[in-house]
Design an enzyme around this catalytic site. Structure first.
Site, PDB file in Angstrom:
ATOM      1  N   ASP A 325     -46.543  -9.355  37.473  1.00 54.80           N
ATOM      2  CA  ASP A 325     -47.770  -8.698  37.040  1.00 54.80           C
ATOM      3  C   ASP A 325     -47.471  -7.219  36.838  1.00 54.80           C
ATOM      4  OD1 ASP A 325     -49.477 -10.892  37.127  1.00 54.80           O
ATOM      5  OD2 ASP A 325     -49.845 -10.662  39.264  1.00 54.80           O
ATOM      6  N   ASP A 611     -51.834 -12.543  42.517  1.00 53.96           N
ATOM      7  CA  ASP A 611     -52.673 -11.990  43.584  1.00 53.96           C
ATOM      8  C   ASP A 611     -54.070 -12.603  43.637  1.00 53.96           C
ATOM      9  OD1 ASP A 611     -53.724 -10.912  41.308  1.00 53.96           O
ATOM     10  OD2 ASP A 611     -53.321  -8.812  41.805  1.00 53.96           O
ATOM     11  N   ASP A 615     -54.387 -17.684  40.644  1.00 56.47           N
ATOM     12  CA  ASP A 615     -52.930 -17.586  40.486  1.00 56.47           C
ATOM     13  C   ASP A 615     -52.182 -18.646  41.294  1.00 56.47           C
ATOM     14  OD1 ASP A 615     -52.832 -15.489  38.689  1.00 56.47           O
ATOM     15  OD2 ASP A 615     -52.869 -13.955  40.243  1.00 56.47           O
TER      16      ASP A 615
END
Length: 884
Positions: A325, A611, A615
């Site tokens: 990410d 997070d 996910d």
């Protein structure tokens, strides 16, 4: 029945004000009264139970049989030595088990869920174990519920409680009063239960039960504990040990049969055969792996990589793609609004200076604030960093956030989700209701029907949309993250589904999140190690590309793709094209799963960060799921293999480096053990087959086994990391443990150690004018020859351990003293040898003699031979490689 009591009655009974929560002092007193908020798991084994477990092994049973036979034959000293070895071995096993258990327990504690509570009027995050009855719990999406709670406030709250009720679909929750006292557990909508998970919306509740006084506690359903399981490496080594054990027993039976045929002392040869079997079988392999793994993962946790599942350590060495990410991992997650835009134009936000915002700009900031769940007081904040930056924007534009919050009561909300990329709240001020919406500007443009211009609401036109799109592109090109805001007045409370329709677009803000300073060098380090870095983000393509380019992830814009563009490909087409992309922008959690599958279909070993609640599927799909320790939800953490305590990309690269070094250290220890064991078997097998006396007695073999298994092997497992390990390509996960010549090194090393032991034994005879082939040799000469063999084999093994630190680098290149544990193991081993040979009582017990000067010189010279041979072979291989 808490569910059938009103909110006021529950709060009164628990003596707590929901606005301020418990005082810290009161919370401590209740913790003393009610105890720690955890479920009582399986009782830990005490030291005696661990010690007894160490004796439950068929090899130990064989040794006990040897003790009985030794006593029967009157060999009391031999019996005492064998018993002492058994006890010492068990003690070492207990120490190793305790050490490994403590390390794993500490890691589990570090990765255990946290609870968001209100105490002393402030919202703070605490260990879930510290939650007490009466605590006011804040529930948000992705968080484990730490206690049984009576809900006092809800907003579209949904909770997954299948572990308790068996319902596979999340349950909708509401704080309303339930009158029927016979309402079944699954229908108690105003209660939320310990160990269940918030999947959507938010809520506030008061803890009504903790620990064993919860619904889960009542049925003793231990959910949080991790099951003990062996890693694939441990399983492989266990199987290897069994295979080698069968071979060793076969050899020992053969030696015993030959001894019978040769007319030797059968009782003595039985003891020798049993001892050789115990010495030859590498029963300590799995224990060594467990200790090295526990030491390794403890070291990793100190460097912010918390391993939740031990097999991940082995897999880390094979990772060749890191999907990360952007926000908070590649960047600092310190969002700052630097620009905002309304139809009047773009304005810069002056930090710590007076800004003079227009009415439209003030409404933009107010809408953002009213549509946020974060807090910021006295320089401390809770919640999403993006929302915190919006609160600070309000401060910069002179908005009184406290008065705004007091005057606008939130009466409903439509929680954010990754598909809509929007969040909406419904607030009431002086009897007037307003919907406040924030989120992705492209999604807002699809649902907005009007736009705000100088305080006037006018229908939105294509020209207006073009202005917003151009501004979004401009900000994205400057690596700014964009967020839009819209609103609409309504007459009354409306359903969440009606909130995001016919909105009035106000404007957008541009936020900067600077890249972490250490990330660029980590990406280059990963690249050198054959590991590809990929950025995944919900941001615009241009924003993502600008940051990825500055970090060295991407070179050309055609290496970036959006989730919408991904949708145009079939899975097969996407899998063939995946290797050409380095940046994935505007992606949803479903896209992340698709990215992982496509990468894995091309033979990659993938690490994926995450997070959020959604996910979890991509974390599970990846070979290494990595959750964020700071911003990560409990759902993401529970689905992960590793947690980043600092949310930093550099920590992933560091973990890969440490994972490679831990695997290499395990390999060094195991190869060393197998080489030494093979040397012992060869020395015994060849001499007995040749008709010689046995070069080593049963007690001597057990001593050697204890010394070489427990000291240098563990010390090799604690070897400092090789600084050049990240110059190598990732290891193939299917690669044999004996790849890259390791198997050949075991065979050659074992033959060399066996040959030197035989040579030392022969020299003991030769020095006194005899030959091992002579029919009649004085007992003291045979004893001297055995002392030579005994001292030579241990010297060989101790010195040889230095060469195992690297299969390519010379010990002088690595630094002889750079592994202090190994030097300590060698010194201790040699001192123990001097004790055994120097103290008369020990001499007699092990049937040894003090060597003369020539004997000592021969032992030292022979002891150094394997080490010298190994170092010379490294030089030869290096010279051969340079020629090519």
């Amino acid at each position: 029945m808490w569910f059938s009591k009103s909110i006021e009655d529950v709060l009164r009974e628990l003596n707590v004000d929901p606005a301020t929560g418990l005082k810290e002092q009161e919370a401590k007193a209740r913790l003393e009264k009610y105890g720690s908020n955890n479920l009582k798991g399986q009782k830990k084994k005490n030291i005696l139970q661990m010690f007894a477990a160490q004796l439950k092994d068929w090899l130990i049973y064989v040794l006990f049989a040897a003790v009985i036979i030794a006593l029967f034959l009157g060999e009391y000293i031999d019996a005492i030595i064998i018993v002492s070895v058994i006890i010492l071995n068990a003690i070492l096993g207990v120490i190793q088990e305790v050490k490994a258990g403590n390390a794993i327990e500490a890691l589990q504690k570090m990765s255990s869920p946290k609870a968001l509570v209100r105490r002393d009027g402030e919202v703070r995050e605490i260990d879930s174990e510290r939650v007490v009855p009466g605590d006011i719990l804040i529930l948000d999406a992705g968080r484990f519920i730490s206690a049984d709670v009576r809900l006092i406030e809800t907003a579209n709250l949904q909770v997954e409680e299948s572990a308790l009720t068996g319902e596979s679909v999340p349950s909708e929750k509401d704080a309303m009063l339930i009158h029927d006292p016979k309402t079944p557990l699954g229908d108690r909508e105003n209660l939320a239960f310990m160990t269940s998970i918030v999947t959507y919306g938010r809520g506030v509740g008061v803890a009504i039960g903790t620990g064993i006084n919860t619904e889960v506690g009542k049925i003793a359903n231990i959910i949080e504990g991790e099951e003990e399981s062996k890693t694939p490496l441990e399983i492989r080594l266990n199987n290897l040990g069994k295979t080698l054990g069968k071979m060793a027993i076969g050899i020992c039976l053969f030696i015993f049969a030959v001894s019978l045929f040769q007319g030797r002392n059968l009782a003595e040869m039985f003891l020798v055969s049993v001892s050789l079997a115990v010495a030859a079988i590498p029963e300590g392999l799995a224990a060594i792996v467990a200790v090295v793994l526990s030491i390794g993962v403890t070291s990793m946790s100190k460097r912010n990589a918390i391993i939740r599942r031990l097999p991940a350590v082995e897999t880390l060495g094979s990772v060749n793609v890191i999907c990360s990410d952007k926000t908070g991992t590649l960047t600092q997650n310190k969002m700052t609004v630097v620009k905002y835009f309304t139809i009047k134009g773009e304005f810069a936000v002056e930090r710590d200076k007076k800004n003079t915002p227009t009415e439209d700009a003030q409404l933009l900031a107010k809408t953002m604030i009213l549509c946020s769940d974060a807090t910021w007081e006295n320089g401390q904040g809770t919640g999403d960093p993006t929302e915190i930056s919006l609160l600070l924007l309000g401060d910069d534009l002179g908005i009184d956030r406290k008065a705004l919050g007091t005057g606008n009561k939130r009466v409903a909300e439509f929680a954010f989700d990754s598909d809509r990329k929007l969040m909406s709240t419904l607030t009431e001020e002086n009897g007037k209701f307003t919907v406040n919406t924030k989120g992705a500007i492209d999604n807002l443009l699809k649902i907005a029907t009007h736009v705000l211009v100088d305080g006037r609401v006018i229908p939105i036109t294509d020209e207006h949309k073009k202005q917003f799109n151009l501004e979004t592109e401009s900000m994205s090109g400057q690596a700014l993250r964009t967020l839009g805001a819209a609103y609409k007045p309504v007459d009354s409370v409306i359903d969440a589904s009606e909130m995001e329709k016919d909105l009035i677009l106000i404007g957008l803000v541009g936020m900067i999140d600077p890249p972490r300073t250490e990330v660029k060098s980590s990406i280059q380090l990963a690249k050198n190690a054959g590991v590809t870095s990929i950025m995944i983000t919900g941001d615009h393509k241009n924003t993502a590309f600008a940051i990825a380019h500055s970090l060295g992830i991407v070179e050309r814009l055609d290496q970036a793709i959006t989730g919408q563009e991904m949708d145009d490909f079939t899975d097969e087409e996407f899998a063939t094209k995946i290797s050409g992309y380095r940046v994935f922008a505007r992606v949803s959690p479903e896209h992340k799963v698709r990215i992982v599958h496509a990468l894995k279909s091309q033979g990659n070993i993938v690490s994926m960060t995450g997070d959020g609640v959604n996910d979890a599927p991509s974390l599970n799909a990846a070979d290494i799921g990595v959750a964020m320790g700071i911003t990560g939800t409990d759902v993401a953490k529970s689905a992960s293999d590793m947690i980043l305590a600092d949310d930093n990309f550099a920590t992933i690269v560091s973990a890969i480096e440490q994972g490679r070094n831990i695997y290499n250290n395990i390999k060094k220890s195991v190869i060393f053990l197998l080489t030494c064991n093979l040397g012992e078997v060869i020395a015994m097998f060849v001499t007995i087959l040749a008709g010689w006396e046995a070069p080593l007695l049963a007690t001597q073999l057990l001593w050697i086994n204890l010394l070489t298994d427990s000291l240098p092997a563990v010390a090799l497992g604690m070897d400092p990391g090789d600084p050049d390990v990240m110059k190598e390509k990732p290891r193939n996960p299917k690669e044999s443990f004996f790849a890259e010549g390791a198997g050949l090194r075991v065979i050659l090393g074992g033959i060399l150690i066996g040959a030197i032991t035989i040579l030392a034994f022969w020299y003991g005879y030769f020095e006194h004018g005899y030959s091992p082939f002579d029919a009649s040799v004085p007992a003291d000469v045979v004893e001297y020859a055995r002392t030579m063999a005994f001292m030579a084999i241990i010297s060989c093994q101790l010195f040889y351990s230095l060469a195992f630190r690297s299969s390519k680098k010379l010990i002088f290149t690595i630094g002889i003293f750079s592994n202090k544990y190994l030097i300590g193991a060698i010194v201790l081993g040699l001192l123990l040898q001097l004790v055994v040979i120097g103290i008369p009582a020990m001499q007699n017990a092990f049937k040894l003699q003090m060597l003369d000067f020539r004997g000592w010189m021969m032992v030292i010279a022979l002891g150094l031979v394997p080490l010298i041979f190994k170092e010379l072979s490294k030089l030869f291989l290096r010279a051969d490689k340079n020629k090519k």
